[in-house]
Design an enzyme around this catalytic site. Structure first.
Site, PDB file in Angstrom:
ATOM      1  N   PHE A   1     -19.580 -38.425  18.343  1.00  0.00           N
ATOM      2  CA  PHE A   1     -19.309 -39.346  19.438  1.00  0.00           C
ATOM      3  C   PHE A   1     -18.100 -40.231  19.183  1.00  0.00           C
ATOM      4  CE2 PHE A   1     -21.573 -42.227  16.633  1.00  0.00           C
ATOM      5  CZ  PHE A   1     -20.945 -43.447  16.851  1.00  0.00           C
TER       6      PHE A   1
ATOM      7  N   LYS B   1     -19.347 -27.975  21.324  1.00  0.00           N
ATOM      8  CA  LYS B   1     -20.582 -28.718  21.571  1.00  0.00           C
ATOM      9  C   LYS B   1     -20.308 -30.170  21.174  1.00  0.00           C
ATOM     10  CE  LYS B   1     -23.826 -30.494  20.290  1.00  0.00           C
ATOM     11  NZ  LYS B   1     -24.261 -31.911  20.548  1.00  0.00           N
TER      12      LYS B   1
ATOM     13  N   GLU C   1     -23.351 -35.694  23.211  1.00  0.00           N
ATOM     14  CA  GLU C   1     -23.839 -35.968  24.557  1.00  0.00           C
ATOM     15  C   GLU C   1     -23.707 -37.443  24.926  1.00  0.00           C
ATOM     16  OE1 GLU C   1     -27.291 -35.671  21.636  1.00  0.00           O
ATOM     17  OE2 GLU C   1     -25.426 -34.602  22.065  1.00  0.00           O
ATOM     18  N   ARG C   2     -23.290 -38.290  23.953  1.00  0.00           N
ATOM     19  CA  ARG C   2     -23.128 -39.720  24.261  1.00  0.00           C
ATOM     20  C   ARG C   2     -21.864 -40.000  25.061  1.00  0.00           C
ATOM     21  NH1 ARG C   2     -24.558 -42.179  18.254  1.00  0.00           N
ATOM     22  NH2 ARG C   2     -26.683 -41.361  18.109  1.00  0.00           N
TER      23      ARG C   2
ATOM     24  N   SER D   1     -22.936 -36.844  10.384  1.00  0.00           N
ATOM     25  CA  SER D   1     -23.579 -37.448   9.225  1.00  0.00           C
ATOM     26  C   SER D   1     -23.719 -36.428   8.102  1.00  0.00           C
ATOM     27  CB  SER D   1     -24.958 -37.991   9.607  1.00  0.00           C
ATOM     28  OG  SER D   1     -25.854 -36.920   9.881  1.00  0.00           O
TER      29      SER D   1
ATOM     30  N   CYS E   1     -15.141 -42.758  10.502  1.00  0.00           N
ATOM     31  CA  CYS E   1     -15.462 -42.240   9.173  1.00  0.00           C
ATOM     32  C   CYS E   1     -14.435 -42.681   8.143  1.00  0.00           C
ATOM     33  CB  CYS E   1     -15.577 -40.725   9.185  1.00  0.00           C
ATOM     34  SG  CYS E   1     -14.010 -39.867   9.468  1.00  0.00           S
TER      35      CYS E   1
ATOM     36  N   GLU F   1     -23.701 -45.648   4.429  1.00  0.00           N
ATOM     37  CA  GLU F   1     -22.702 -45.758   5.492  1.00  0.00           C
ATOM     38  C   GLU F   1     -23.339 -46.514   6.660  1.00  0.00           C
ATOM     39  OE1 GLU F   1     -19.495 -42.933   7.754  1.00  0.00           O
ATOM     40  OE2 GLU F   1     -21.539 -42.170   7.596  1.00  0.00           O
TER      41      GLU F   1
END
Length: 505
Positions: free
Chosen positions: A149, A173, A176-177, A226, A281, A390
């Protein structure tokens, strides 16, 4: 409410699951649209579409493919402001930051224009009597990218650009956020002249991901997210013989030596730690000053700057950063802040105290938005969760070190190895640091050391799984396979059958 659909075969695709999920406006804290979610049948349909389109796409010579990508770049630039506005409203990053998201993706598309050169093979003549050997790079076929996202334009373009330029069909893909920009990018690719189905976009959760992982047709997966999910995807791909390029979490350190310009370093750290609400990140989430005097000076400089930071609506030109992406993200970050307090770290700026009750933008209240203010801890120790984990939010931790050796030990021993920076005016110290530190990307007086597009991006240790990095020459190596041909044409001589291992005399 508007439903963001899948994009398959060059057109919107409803899917068959009937399931949707809200897409939120994180600045206001309420839904702004819905996104369709795929089931296994939808994924299989997308894979079949991609497989058919790839046969057409691969037959185009590389020059023709890059001409389409060149037109794609032009169309993205023409639609930059509209794309950045949509991205900002769905993600929560500020408008200038959203434009930067898109621009860094475009830079990889620009690198991909060199595909005719990157795809060249090698040739050796007369390796033996009348024998020539040559190699060629060929596309894998259908490949997929599962993207996060926090960079809904940059990471999809990092993945799709080289893959498409190399002749593959690409299934995206996205998260979806914030799914609107990935769909729009695919639409613009079609407008640029690409065959339908070469770039398909499908939305969904674990069911969709697992269907891509289990497909015999999909040859490679690129993932950013993640670490637990990166490792899961990498291991599952290995079990089924897929190529995998999976990038996970990070805990990026900034080491500050006594000879650094403290005021300039403080300015840099504020932007690198709190920009995009820390949802990067490559965010600098740990600062390690060397020596107590350095630490005290840097602490004072940071404490003086933090109150002036403006947190607000993502499209407000006065905002330094906007909201976190969801209420769950906000809760998670603020839970970590409490863990830091409970562990005994010194809380110098508490983002939980940010009060948006009376804040508004263009007449709309921001009271329900997912905002957390800048947070700064001093006297953090390596066993605290705010250091080990994190957080992915606007939280900066200071860990004090007495020597450079002690400072370097921190990133070297941390489980993550994404990025690290050193601030110094000593060239020898910086050079030694770059050699010794056990991290994939190094900044020397550069806070967020994301390499330019023609070098590669990738972390070490638990930050990255796979042998090849993102963008740069590695991307073409990842999305192609090498075929080597050894040839000899018959002549009038007949040496008769040979039974020993052939050698090149």
């Amino acid at each position: 409410m508007n439903i963001i659909k899948h994009y398959v075969d060059g057109q919107a695709y409803d899917g068959t699951s009937g399931k949707t999920q809200p897409v939120l406006d994180p600045s206001l804290g309420k839904p702004q649209s819905e996104v369709a979610l795929a089931n296994v049948d939808d994924i299989n349909h997308v894979i079949e579409s991609s497989a058919q389109a790839q046969k057409v796409w691969a037959k185009l010579n590389p020059q023709k493919r890059v001409r389409i990508i060149m037109k794609w770049i032009s169309l993205i630039n023409e639609n930059m402001d509209s794309l950045a506005t949509t991205l900002s409203l769905e993600h929560g990053k500020t408008f200038p930051d959203a434009k930067g998201d898109i621009q860094r993706g475009l830079e990889v598309l620009e690198f991909a224009l060199g595909a005719p050169h990157q795809l060249k093979g090698e040739y050796s003549s007369e390796v033996g009597a009348g024998i020539d050997t040559y190699s060629m790079r060929q596309p894998l076929g259908v490949v997929a990218g599962i993207t996060p996202f926090n960079f809904p334009a940059m990471i999809p373009l990092w993945k799709a650009g080289p893959a498409l330029a190399a002749g593959n069909a690409f299934i995206l893909k996205p998260s979806e956020r914030d799914p609107s920009v990935p769909v729009k990018l695919a639409e613009l690719f079609m407008e640029a002249g690409a065959p339908a189905g070469v770039l398909n976009v499908v939305h969904g959760g674990k069911e969709s991901v697992d269907a891509l992982l289990d497909s015999d047709v999909v040859q490679a997966i690129g993932f950013v997210g993640s670490t637990p999910i990166a490792q899961y995807i990498y291991e599952r791909c290995a079990a089924t013989g897929k190529r995998a390029q999976c990038f996970g979490g990070a805990k990026n350190h900034a080491i500050v030596l006594p000879d650094a310009d403290i005021e300039a370093t403080a300015d840099t750290l504020v932007g690198a730690a709190f920009g995009s609400a820390g949802e990067r990140c490559m965010a600098l989430s740990v600062v390690v000053p060397v020596g107590q005097e350095t630490a005290d000076r840097l602490r004072d400089a940071l404490v003086a700057r933090i109150p002036s930071l403006q947190v607000g609506h993502s499209l407000d030109k006065t905002s330094d950063y906007g909201p976190l992406v969801t209420q769950d993200a906000k809760n998670r970050v603020e839970n970590y802040i409490q863990q830091g307090v409970d562990a005994g770290a010194e809380l110098l700026a508490d983002g939980r105290t940010l009060d948006m009750t009376d804040a508004s933008y263009e007449g709309e209240s921001l009271a329900g938005g997912f905002f957390t203010g800048p947070t700064f801890f001093d006297n953090v120790t390596p066993e605290m969760s705010i250091y080990t984990d994190e957080i992915f939010g606007p939280v900066l931790s200071m860990v004090r070190a007495e020597t450079l050796e002690e400072a370097v030990k921190l990133p070297n021993e941390h489980e993550y190895g994404n990025g690290v920076a050193i601030f110094t005016s000593n060239g020898g110290a910086a050079r030694d640091f770059a050699t010794q530190v056990n991290v994939g990307m190094i900044g020397i007086n550069v806070p967020i050391p994301v390499p330019i597009a023609y070098h590669t991006f990738g972390g070490w240790k638990a930050s990255g799984f796979g042998d090849l990095n993102q963008h740069g020459p590695d991307s073409f190596r990842f999305y192609t396979k090498t075929k080597t041909v050894t040839s000899r044409w018959p002549d009038d001589s007949n040496a008769g059958p040979q039974f020993s291992m052939p050698v090149m005399d």
